[in-house]
Enzyme design. Structure first.
Site, PDB file in Angstrom:
ATOM      1  N   GLY A  65      61.058 -36.544   6.194  1.00 15.03           N
ATOM      2  CA  GLY A  65      59.698 -36.018   6.238  1.00 15.03           C
ATOM      3  C   GLY A  65      58.837 -36.809   7.207  1.00 15.03           C
ATOM      4  O   GLY A  65      59.094 -37.975   7.481  1.00 15.03           O
ATOM      5  N   LYS A  66      57.827 -36.128   7.744  1.00 12.54           N
ATOM      6  CA  LYS A  66      56.952 -36.773   8.725  1.00 12.54           C
ATOM      7  C   LYS A  66      55.508 -36.509   8.384  1.00 12.54           C
ATOM      8  O   LYS A  66      55.122 -35.371   8.138  1.00 12.54           O
ATOM      9  CB  LYS A  66      57.228 -36.178  10.102  1.00 12.54           C
ATOM     10  CG  LYS A  66      57.944 -37.123  11.028  1.00 12.54           C
ATOM     11  CD  LYS A  66      58.079 -36.510  12.405  1.00 12.54           C
ATOM     12  CE  LYS A  66      59.249 -37.167  13.112  1.00 12.54           C
ATOM     13  NZ  LYS A  66      59.648 -36.491  14.326  1.00 12.54           N
ATOM     14  N   GLY A  67      54.713 -37.545   8.329  1.00 13.78           N
ATOM     15  CA  GLY A  67      53.278 -37.352   8.204  1.00 13.78           C
ATOM     16  C   GLY A  67      52.640 -37.874   9.480  1.00 13.78           C
ATOM     17  O   GLY A  67      53.335 -38.254  10.430  1.00 13.78           O
ATOM     18  N   PHE A  69      50.927 -40.619   9.847  1.00 13.90           N
ATOM     19  CA  PHE A  69      51.046 -42.071   9.965  1.00 13.90           C
ATOM     20  C   PHE A  69      52.383 -42.605   9.478  1.00 13.90           C
ATOM     21  O   PHE A  69      52.686 -43.769   9.651  1.00 13.90           O
ATOM     22  CB  PHE A  69      49.932 -42.754   9.174  1.00 13.90           C
ATOM     23  CG  PHE A  69      48.565 -42.255   9.542  1.00 13.90           C
ATOM     24  CD1 PHE A  69      48.162 -42.254  10.868  1.00 13.90           C
ATOM     25  CD2 PHE A  69      47.701 -41.793   8.576  1.00 13.90           C
ATOM     26  CE1 PHE A  69      46.908 -41.793  11.225  1.00 13.90           C
ATOM     27  CE2 PHE A  69      46.437 -41.329   8.925  1.00 13.90           C
ATOM     28  CZ  PHE A  69      46.040 -41.327  10.248  1.00 13.90           C
ATOM     29  N   ASP A 179      46.400 -40.059  -4.813  1.00 11.60           N
ATOM     30  CA  ASP A 179      47.008 -38.919  -4.118  1.00 11.60           C
ATOM     31  C   ASP A 179      47.985 -38.186  -5.038  1.00 11.60           C
ATOM     32  O   ASP A 179      49.087 -37.843  -4.629  1.00 11.60           O
ATOM     33  CB  ASP A 179      47.709 -39.433  -2.842  1.00 11.60           C
ATOM     34  CG  ASP A 179      47.946 -38.326  -1.815  1.00 11.60           C
ATOM     35  OD1 ASP A 179      47.324 -37.253  -1.925  1.00 11.60           O
ATOM     36  OD2 ASP A 179      48.757 -38.542  -0.896  1.00 11.60           O
ATOM     37  N   LYS A 181      49.541 -35.220  -6.561  1.00 15.33           N
ATOM     38  CA  LYS A 181      49.660 -33.809  -6.150  1.00 15.33           C
ATOM     39  C   LYS A 181      51.105 -33.393  -6.376  1.00 15.33           C
ATOM     40  O   LYS A 181      51.984 -34.252  -6.523  1.00 15.33           O
ATOM     41  CB  LYS A 181      49.282 -33.674  -4.667  1.00 15.33           C
ATOM     42  CG  LYS A 181      50.093 -34.572  -3.736  1.00 15.33           C
ATOM     43  CD  LYS A 181      49.720 -34.394  -2.268  1.00 15.33           C
ATOM     44  CE  LYS A 181      50.611 -35.234  -1.365  1.00 15.33           C
ATOM     45  NZ  LYS A 181      50.347 -35.034   0.063  1.00 15.33           N
ATOM     46  N   ASP A 196      54.335 -42.387  -4.410  1.00 13.29           N
ATOM     47  CA  ASP A 196      53.181 -42.607  -3.514  1.00 13.29           C
ATOM     48  C   ASP A 196      51.888 -43.067  -4.173  1.00 13.29           C
ATOM     49  O   ASP A 196      50.806 -42.824  -3.637  1.00 13.29           O
ATOM     50  CB  ASP A 196      52.887 -41.343  -2.687  1.00 13.29           C
ATOM     51  CG  ASP A 196      53.902 -41.155  -1.575  1.00 13.29           C
ATOM     52  OD1 ASP A 196      54.643 -42.108  -1.299  1.00 13.29           O
ATOM     53  OD2 ASP A 196      53.946 -40.058  -0.996  1.00 13.29           O
TER      54      ASP A 196
HETATM   55  P1  ADP Z   1      53.935 -35.648   1.333  1.00 16.38           P
HETATM   56  O1  ADP Z   1      53.983 -36.404   0.035  1.00 16.38           O
HETATM   57  O2  ADP Z   1      52.540 -35.232   1.677  1.00 16.38           O
HETATM   58  O3  ADP Z   1      54.928 -34.508   1.351  1.00 16.38           O
HETATM   59  P2  ADP Z   1      55.245 -37.956   2.448  1.00 16.38           P
HETATM   60  O4  ADP Z   1      55.076 -38.636   3.765  1.00 16.38           O
HETATM   61  O5  ADP Z   1      54.940 -38.730   1.216  1.00 16.38           O
HETATM   62  O6  ADP Z   1      54.365 -36.644   2.507  1.00 16.38           O
HETATM   63  O7  ADP Z   1      56.726 -37.438   2.314  1.00 16.38           O
HETATM   64  C1  ADP Z   1      57.406 -36.825   3.366  1.00 16.38           C
HETATM   65  C2  ADP Z   1      58.682 -36.182   2.820  1.00 16.38           C
HETATM   66  O8  ADP Z   1      59.574 -37.170   2.294  1.00 16.38           O
HETATM   67  C3  ADP Z   1      58.445 -35.187   1.708  1.00 16.38           C
HETATM   68  O9  ADP Z   1      59.307 -34.090   1.879  1.00 16.38           O
HETATM   69  C4  ADP Z   1      58.820 -35.958   0.479  1.00 16.38           C
HETATM   70  O10 ADP Z   1      59.271 -35.087  -0.530  1.00 16.38           O
HETATM   71  C5  ADP Z   1      59.919 -36.880   0.963  1.00 16.38           C
HETATM   72  N1  ADP Z   1      59.967 -38.110   0.164  1.00 16.38           N
HETATM   73  C6  ADP Z   1      59.009 -39.047   0.052  1.00 16.38           C
HETATM   74  N2  ADP Z   1      59.371 -40.040  -0.792  1.00 16.38           N
HETATM   75  C7  ADP Z   1      60.593 -39.722  -1.235  1.00 16.38           C
HETATM   76  C8  ADP Z   1      61.529 -40.334  -2.161  1.00 16.38           C
HETATM   77  N3  ADP Z   1      61.270 -41.492  -2.781  1.00 16.38           N
HETATM   78  N4  ADP Z   1      62.714 -39.710  -2.379  1.00 16.38           N
HETATM   79  C9  ADP Z   1      63.001 -38.544  -1.751  1.00 16.38           C
HETATM   80  N5  ADP Z   1      62.188 -37.914  -0.882  1.00 16.38           N
HETATM   81  C10 ADP Z   1      61.001 -38.483  -0.618  1.00 16.38           C
HETATM   82 MG    MG Z   2      54.418 -38.207  -0.669  1.00 18.04          MG
END
Ligand code: ADP
Ligand code: MG
Length: 342
Positions: A65-67, A69, A179, A181, A196
């Protein structure tokens, strides 16, 4: 009285002596009490160091996944892990590093079944990353909004209870999620895992001159947070997140679980900001549920932060709910959309 200042002085001397004895015990070379304080500061960074993972030890896999930051990778470090890395172009000042360390030091204090397992962090710039266990299931967001899964009432209550337990624990430890959600809640063979928590400051909103509004985010903003949104967000313009604003988020998650939809569906962002900021609640026209179920929603979405229930109370209320979806009875009509300030 005779020599009251003398008494004060002698007390101070005794206190001073106790201090210096303490520091003699903890550190033979420093008799100065100020050194004790320095020692405790360095013991904080010492214990933070225990969670430091050298970046080279991480076996980074594919991007999941990409945000703006952050980039999240799956990877290996003594087993499958998730690696949440801050983007390099973003980490270039001392302040970000300090914010990052502060959030890491909160994260490491959490141990609960319904919270993602914190394993450590890379704290050497420009490589800043948080390493947690890898969640194997899907997020509630994927279940609800992508797969359009429908949970029955008993499953819905079970999920909400586990969220309340994890969140209740965070609040009891003085940690605000900031956060909460459905994208940050995983469901792994019936078990809820929240991710998170407490990371908002380093991972979101801090950079850039414009307010960026990720899709779906507005529905989670409590009125007091909504009212403090600014078009141009300065770096130090922290949004006023509190345990109460987390409860508001829980209300939204509860709505999504019940309706399979976002609240305020179809409204443009400007309208959501305007209405919520003025104390109007989303319409409940799409929600067919008993009065008790709706009451949880209305309480969590209270305009006044202190009128929102605590997670311990939410758990009690959830426990009392009948596990079967009640059919509407004439005394509980669906149009209970008590919108403003009720
Ligand atoms: P968001 O929560 O807004 O989707 P994140 O940057 O937190 O953005 O996450 C990016 C992606 O990585 C998302 O698809 C999320 O489900 C996945 N992800 C984040 N943390 C974990 C984790 N601990 N295990 C599996 N997938 C994760
Ligand atoms: Mg997240």
């Amino acid at each position: 009285g005779s020599g009251s200042t003398g008494t004060d002085d002698s007390e101070r001397t005794i206190a001073g002596r106790v201090d210096s004895q303490d520091s003699t015990v903890s550190d033979g070379e420093n008799a100065d009490p100020r050194c004790t304080r320095q020692n405790s500061v360095s013991s904080v960074s010492q214990s933070l160091r225990e969670w430091d993972i050298p970046y080279d030890e991480l076996d980074r896999g594919e991007v999941i996944g990409k945000g703006r930051f952050c980039i999240v990778y799956s990877g290996n470090w003594h087993g499958h892990v998730a690696i949440k890395e801050l983007r390099m172009d973003y980490v270039n000042d001392e302040k970000t590093l300090e914010a990052f360390k502060a959030e890491v030091s909160t994260f490491r204090k959490t141990r609960h079944e319904n919270l993602v397992l914190f394993m450590g962090a890379c704290m050497k710039p420009p490589r800043l990353a948080i390493v947690t266990s890898l969640c194997k299931g899907r997020t509630l967001y994927t279940h609800i909004h992508v797969q359009k899964d429908k949970f029955n009432m008993s499953k819905t209550i079970m999920i909400a209870q586990q969220i309340s337990q994890g969140m209740g624990y965070l609040h009891a430890r003085g940690i605000v999620h900031k956060d909460l959600k459905t994208k940050n809640i995983f469901l792994e063979s019936g078990k809820v895992v929240i991710t998170d928590f407490g990371l908002f400051n380093v991972t979101r909103l801090r950079r850039g001159n414009w307010l960026s509004i990720p899709p779906g985010w507005l529905c989670y903003l409590a009125p007091e947070v909504m009212r403090s949104l600014r078009v141009v967000q300065k770096q130090d313009d922290g949004l006023p997140f509190t345990p109460y604003s987390d409860i508001y988020c829980f209300g939204t998650v509860w709505y999504e679980l019940l309706c399979g939809e976002w609240p305020h569906k179809g409204l443009p962002p400007e309208a959501i900001i305007w209405q919520v900021g003025r104390g109007m609640k989303p319409s409940l026209a799409n929600l067919q549920a008993s009065r008790d179920v709706k009451d949880i929603l209305m309480a969590c979405w209270s305009y006044q932060p202190y009128e929102r229930p605590e997670f311990s109370n939410i758990q009690i209320t959830l426990n009392k709910l009948p596990k079967k979806r009640l059919h509407r009875s004439p005394s509980h009509p669906i149009h209970l959309s008590r919108s403003a300030e009720s």
